[in-house]
Design an enzyme around this catalytic site. Structure first.
Site, mmCIF file in Angstrom:
data_model
loop_
_atom_site.group_PDB
_atom_site.id
_atom_site.type_symbol
_atom_site.label_atom_id
_atom_site.label_comp_id
_atom_site.label_asym_id
_atom_site.label_seq_id
_atom_site.Cartn_x
_atom_site.Cartn_y
_atom_site.Cartn_z
ATOM 1 C CG ASP A 1 -10.048 10.911 -8.795
ATOM 2 O OD1 ASP A 1 -10.706 9.883 -8.535
ATOM 3 O OD2 ASP A 1 -9.259 10.988 -9.755
ATOM 4 C CG ASP B 1 -12.641 6.065 -8.010
ATOM 5 O OD1 ASP B 1 -13.435 6.418 -8.901
ATOM 6 O OD2 ASP B 1 -11.474 5.705 -8.239
ATOM 7 C CD GLU B 2 -14.150 10.419 -11.423
ATOM 8 O OE1 GLU B 2 -13.660 11.568 -11.522
ATOM 9 O OE2 GLU B 2 -14.083 9.564 -12.317
#
Length: 422
Positions: free
Chosen positions: A11, A105-106
């Protein structure tokens, strides 16, 4: 963790804000809010300096500024964040081919069997974090490691920013025991409130209730909660999973009135979506419209296209046709519009579509349609490349005007929710 699955959940840390602080070093150490301005603005991401004052994502910008009056407001640059995300995921692919994106974003990364290449899990996590930092010019990420998928996701948030949390096999129940019940997937505010009525505030409290009791309270969802409390999650990482939807929406500082003004907003949103589809070599079959008026009445429409596309003009004209199914557009004032696409596919589709159409009994007309679609997609590729180099407004299409007015050929699904997102 020998013999066990090794699953990473990676993350990025305060991703949007971190990108802005990297690009603008004068912001380093200051509380930064990536957010829309004005009375209706909403925080997309708060830097850790801003979070110390209670600021967080999805919070009204005005309220965040009351908590932190000296915060710096930076308007979001979603296309730029998407480009940085591509760099991050390229790094992930050098560690494992089995990657499941969850958002920009993860992602989950299955590291099982990679010990000979990257060493034990903590060493591999350190190498991955260092590689992300080098490839992105200093951005950091946090990693959760477990043999259980949902636990890896929880663990990645335990030592932010720039941290690693390992939950070794056999330690899952002790890790979960003290956690607030809201940490579990599927436990939102309403479920959390219902559980609190029964004295359940931690995962350990939940585990001490029987499966039958939880099923009586929540049905099938209760059975899932019971299994999660006992760290039971056999799901594998799903490699190459496409995003289910790509969209762009805006909340306006001043209400937008009239169909023409609304269509200009939809044009900007459709071109941004088309650029993202094109840059990822993707096409969409379903177009969605979301619109909210000044009374907070939210309505949505969607329709299926005859063929998948990444052409901004097709997306724009379809969105405008959906707009024409909204009652009283010219009499109402609107505070939000959004366009999104789903039914996504990857790769080139135009050439294959042409071959199918050429053998249709109406071959001349279908050939013309296919050639027009192919030309539209080639043009879209050129303008996307120009905008990626010089910014979204470097080359912008003119409003299609009345050409967007004909009725849609697909079935329209309607949803009205007057109370949504008040």
């Amino acid at each position: 963790m020998a013999g066990e699955r090794i699953l990473f959940h990676v993350d990025m840390d305060a991703f949007f804000a971190a990108v802005e602080m990297r690009d603008h070093p004068e912001l380093l150490g200051r509380p930064v809010l990536v957010a829309g301005a004005g009375a209706r603005g909403v925080v997309a991401t708060a830097s850790y300096e801003a979070r110390a004052f209670g600021c967080h994502s999805a919070q009204p910008t005005a309220y965040a500024l009351r908590l932190c009056p000296h915060a710096v407001i930076v308007p979001p640059r979603h296309d730029h964040y998407s480009a940085v995300s591509d760099v991050v995921f390229e790094v992930f692919s050098t560690f494992s081919p089995v990657i499941e994106p969850l958002s920009i974003d993860e992602a989950f990364v299955d590291m099982t069997g990679t010990e000979r290449l990257h060493g034990p899990p903590e060493q591999a996590a350190a190498a991955l974090r260092a590689a992300v930092r080098e490839a992105t010019g200093g951005l950091t990420c946090s990693v959760g490691i477990s043999a259980v998928k949902f636990i890896a996701k929880i663990a990645s948030g335990e030592n932010k920013p720039d941290g690693v949390t390992v939950v070794a096999p056999g330690d899952e129940l002790s890790f979960l025991e003290p956690l607030a019940i809201g940490k579990l997937w599927g436990v939102g505010p309403k479920t959390q409130a219902r559980l609190a009525e029964h004295g359940i505030r931690t995962v350990g409290d939940l585990r001490r209730r029987s499966r039958d009791t939880l099923v009586a309270w929540f049905g099938a969802h209760g059975e899932k909660l019971f299994d999660l409390s006992w760290a039971r999650d056999p799901r594998a990482v799903e490699p190459g999973r496409l995003r289910k939807q790509i969209g762009h929406e805006d909340t306006y500082a001043e209400d937008v009135r009239g169909r023409d003004a609304l269509c200009r907003k939809l044009l900007s949103q459709a071109t941004r979506i088309a650029d993202r589809l094109t840059s990822k070599h993707m096409h969409a079959r379903c177009v969605h419209l979301k619109i909210r008026d000044h009374t907070f009445k939210t309505e949505s429409r969607q329709t299926m296209l005859a063929h998948p596309t990444c052409d901004a003009r097709v997306l724009y004209q379809t969105a405008c046709r959906l707009l024409d199914t909204i009652d009283g557009v010219d009499r109402r004032a609107f505070r939000l519009t959004g366009v999104s696409v789903s039914e996504l596919s990857r790769g080139e589709v135009t050439s294959a579509r042409q071959l199918d159409l050429l053998f249709d009994e109406r071959s001349a007309e279908t050939k013309r349609v296919a050639e027009s679609a192919a030309e539209g997609e080639r043009l879209q590729g050129v303008v996307t490349e120009i905008r990626q180099r010089f910014g979204h407004n470097a080359l912008f299409p003119a409003d299609a005007g009345d050409s967007a007015r004909p009725g849609t050929t697909g079935a329209v699904t309607r949803t009205v929710d007057p109370d949504r997102d008040r």
